[in-house]
Design an enzyme around this catalytic site. Structure first.
Site, PDB file in Angstrom:
ATOM      1  CG  HIS A   1      12.923  -2.261  55.310  1.00 35.14           C
ATOM      2  ND1 HIS A   1      13.986  -2.511  54.461  1.00 35.14           N
ATOM      3  CD2 HIS A   1      13.163  -1.049  55.866  1.00 35.14           C
ATOM      4  CE1 HIS A   1      14.838  -1.497  54.524  1.00 35.14           C
ATOM      5  NE2 HIS A   1      14.364  -0.588  55.367  1.00 35.14           N
TER       6      HIS A   1
ATOM      7  CB  CYS B   1      13.808   1.747  52.908  1.00 32.89           C
ATOM      8  SG  CYS B   1      15.468   2.165  53.464  1.00 32.89           S
TER       9      CYS B   1
ATOM     10  CG  HIS C   1      12.982   3.351  56.757  1.00 38.52           C
ATOM     11  ND1 HIS C   1      13.621   2.140  56.906  1.00 38.52           N
ATOM     12  CD2 HIS C   1      12.136   3.461  57.804  1.00 38.52           C
ATOM     13  CE1 HIS C   1      13.154   1.537  58.000  1.00 38.52           C
ATOM     14  NE2 HIS C   1      12.250   2.304  58.552  1.00 38.52           N
TER      15      HIS C   1
ATOM     16  CG  ASP D   1      16.927   3.791  57.122  1.00 40.16           C
ATOM     17  OD1 ASP D   1      17.156   3.230  58.196  1.00 40.16           O
ATOM     18  OD2 ASP D   1      16.568   3.164  56.116  1.00 40.16           O
ATOM     19  CG  HIS D   2      21.269   3.051  57.905  1.00 36.72           C
ATOM     20  ND1 HIS D   2      21.498   2.190  56.870  1.00 36.72           N
ATOM     21  CD2 HIS D   2      20.446   2.389  58.757  1.00 36.72           C
ATOM     22  CE1 HIS D   2      20.858   1.055  57.080  1.00 36.72           C
ATOM     23  NE2 HIS D   2      20.205   1.153  58.213  1.00 36.72           N
TER      24      HIS D   2
ATOM     25  CE1 TYR E   1      18.940   2.698  62.626  1.00 33.51           C
ATOM     26  CE2 TYR E   1      20.563   1.053  61.979  1.00 33.51           C
ATOM     27  CZ  TYR E   1      19.321   1.629  61.838  1.00 33.51           C
ATOM     28  OH  TYR E   1      18.431   1.140  60.903  1.00 33.51           O
TER      29      TYR E   1
HETATM   30  C1  DNO Z   1      17.835  -0.428  56.444  1.00 34.97           C
HETATM   31  C2  DNO Z   1      17.275  -0.484  57.808  1.00 34.97           C
HETATM   32  C3  DNO Z   1      17.052  -1.952  58.197  1.00 34.97           C
HETATM   33  C4  DNO Z   1      15.619  -2.256  58.517  1.00 34.97           C
HETATM   34  C5  DNO Z   1      15.197  -3.672  58.570  1.00 34.97           C
HETATM   35  C6  DNO Z   1      13.686  -3.792  58.592  1.00 34.97           C
HETATM   36  O1  DNO Z   1      17.537   0.353  55.608  1.00 34.97           O
HETATM   37  O2  DNO Z   1      16.152   0.291  57.816  1.00 34.97           O
HETATM   38  O3  DNO Z   1      17.828  -2.227  59.326  1.00 34.97           O
HETATM   39  O4  DNO Z   1      15.375  -1.776  59.760  1.00 34.97           O
HETATM   40  O5  DNO Z   1      15.650  -4.357  57.485  1.00 34.97           O
HETATM   41  O6  DNO Z   1      13.255  -5.060  58.903  1.00 34.97           O
HETATM   42 MN    MN Z   2      15.398   1.363  55.829  1.00 29.73          MN
END
Ligand code: DNO
Ligand code: MN
Length: 358
Positions: A197, A235, A264, A309-310, A323
């Site tokens: 990531h 991401c 992501h 993702d978020h 989340y």
């Molecule tokens: C941020 C999220 C993070 C991710 C970790 C992966 O974009 O996706 O919390 O899960 O950094 O290790």
């Molecule tokens: Mn991410």
């Protein structure tokens, strides 16, 4: 493209039963949360997690994250034992049918924000990052930013920060290479694809080096070991927060090389200084053209996993910032909708819809 949703285990206020009701979500991405960083994840725990997910009608084929112990990132002597444990965890995950493992190589801090509940004009709240505020913090005098400083006692944190004074970006690269040289052959052997990531935000923070920030870093990583098992979590929100990064081009380049295993997808509204807030997924809400990004995935024939993702906190929801259920569910459905449209109306599909000439 296989749509997944992150779930933090039984303690997650978002239930598997609710996730199952999101149209098009078929996979759960999760982890074992009650083992200390560096320990081997017992097979029995992984199998119990898989069973729980399958009982809810969903599939468990990807993990986020198997955390990398700081001693590995620091290159300390204890790393060989910790790497052996990591290898064993991969073998256990493979035995339970896991295909992709997301991880990161960020020193000390995972994703970092200066605000966890920034109010947007529509009344929702989101995660946000202000670079001036972050840069004004002298980490060695103690850090009080929301969300992430709770995992270390302050003396532990100071010890780690001191240890990293010996580790500059080039040394961190060496330590990543050492880790991958040991872990990728095991991943290949057991059929797991590793997916690093990117750093979030994609810049050094608190004087700590960050090495997964941009196109050249990603190219260097995939070239460190030229194996499909050595791949990326791309991401969009993390990389997209770097004004230097063109996410669509990254998808085309690294997706085209078959090295993106986990996508992501989220949007961010970014300033030229790299300050940002996390917005709704819709392209018009942020700086990223999510439609163009999804089309790029389609064009390169992406068959891997994706997740929204978020998300923002909307409709009065409370819980783990970033989340919640609602905005991530909207994101999943939006991404699936873009994919359906691109897929249905792509030239290849149009061609195949035309009856063959006789
Ligand atoms: C941020 C999220 C993070 C991710 C970790 C992966 O974009 O996706 O919390 O899960 O950094 O290790
Ligand atoms: Mn991410």
């Amino acid at each position: 493209m296989k749509m997944s949703f992150r779930w933090f285990g039984s303690a997650d206020p978002v239930s598997l039963a609710y996730i199952r009701q999101i149209p098009g979500v078929t996979h759960i991405v999760s982890a074992i949360y009650d083992e200390p960083v560096g320990a081997v994840w017992p097979l029995a725990k992984i199998e119990a997690l898989k069973q729980q997910i399958e009982d809810a009608g969903l599939a468990f084929e990807l993990v986020e994250s198997v955390p990398v112990h700081e001693d590995i990132k620091l290159g300390r002597d204890s790393r060989d034992q910790l790497i052996a444990n990591y290898q064993q965890t991969l073998r256990h995950l493979a035995a339970a049918g896991v295909q992709v493992v997301c991880y990161n190589f960020m020193p000390v801090f995972d994703w970092t924000r200066t605000e966890l509940a920034k109010q947007l004009p529509d009344g929702s709240t989101c995660l946000a990052f202000d670079s001036r505020q972050a840069d004004s913090i002298d980490a060695e005098k103690g850090i009080s930013l929301p969300g992430w400083d709770s995992s270390y006692r302050s003396d532990e944190l100071q010890g780690l920060l001191q240890a990293y004074r010996q580790v500059d970006a080039e040394q961190l690269w060496q330590n990543l290479a050492y880790f991958l040289q040991a872990v990728i052959p095991v991943a290949e052997e057991c059929g797991i694809k590793m997916a690093i990531h990117p750093d979030d935000p994609p810049r050094p923070i608190f004087g700590l080096p960050r090495i997964v920030k941009n196109r050249d870093d990603l190219a260097r990583i995939v070239d460190l070991i030229d194996s499909p098992a050595n791949g990326l979590t791309l991401c969009s929100g993390s990389l997209g927060a770097g004004p230097q990064n063109n996410v669509e081009a990254l998808v085309r380049e690294f997706g085209g090389r078959g090295r993106i295993h986990f996508a992501h997808i989220r949007n961010v509204k970014v300033s030229p200084e790299g300050d940002f807030e996390e917005t709704a997924h819709l392209s018009t809400c942020g700086s990223l053209d999510i439609a163009a990004i999804v089309k790029a995935y389609h064009d390169v024939g992406f068959a891997g996993y994706v997740r929204p993702d978020h998300g923002r906190m909307i409709w009065g929801e409370t819980g783990k910032p970033g989340y919640g259920l609602y905005d991530r569910a909207l994101g999943a459905v939006y991404i699936n909708g873009l994919w359906e449209a691109v897929d249905k109306f792509s030239p290849e599909q149009q061609d195949s819809a035309v009856p063959a000439a006789v």
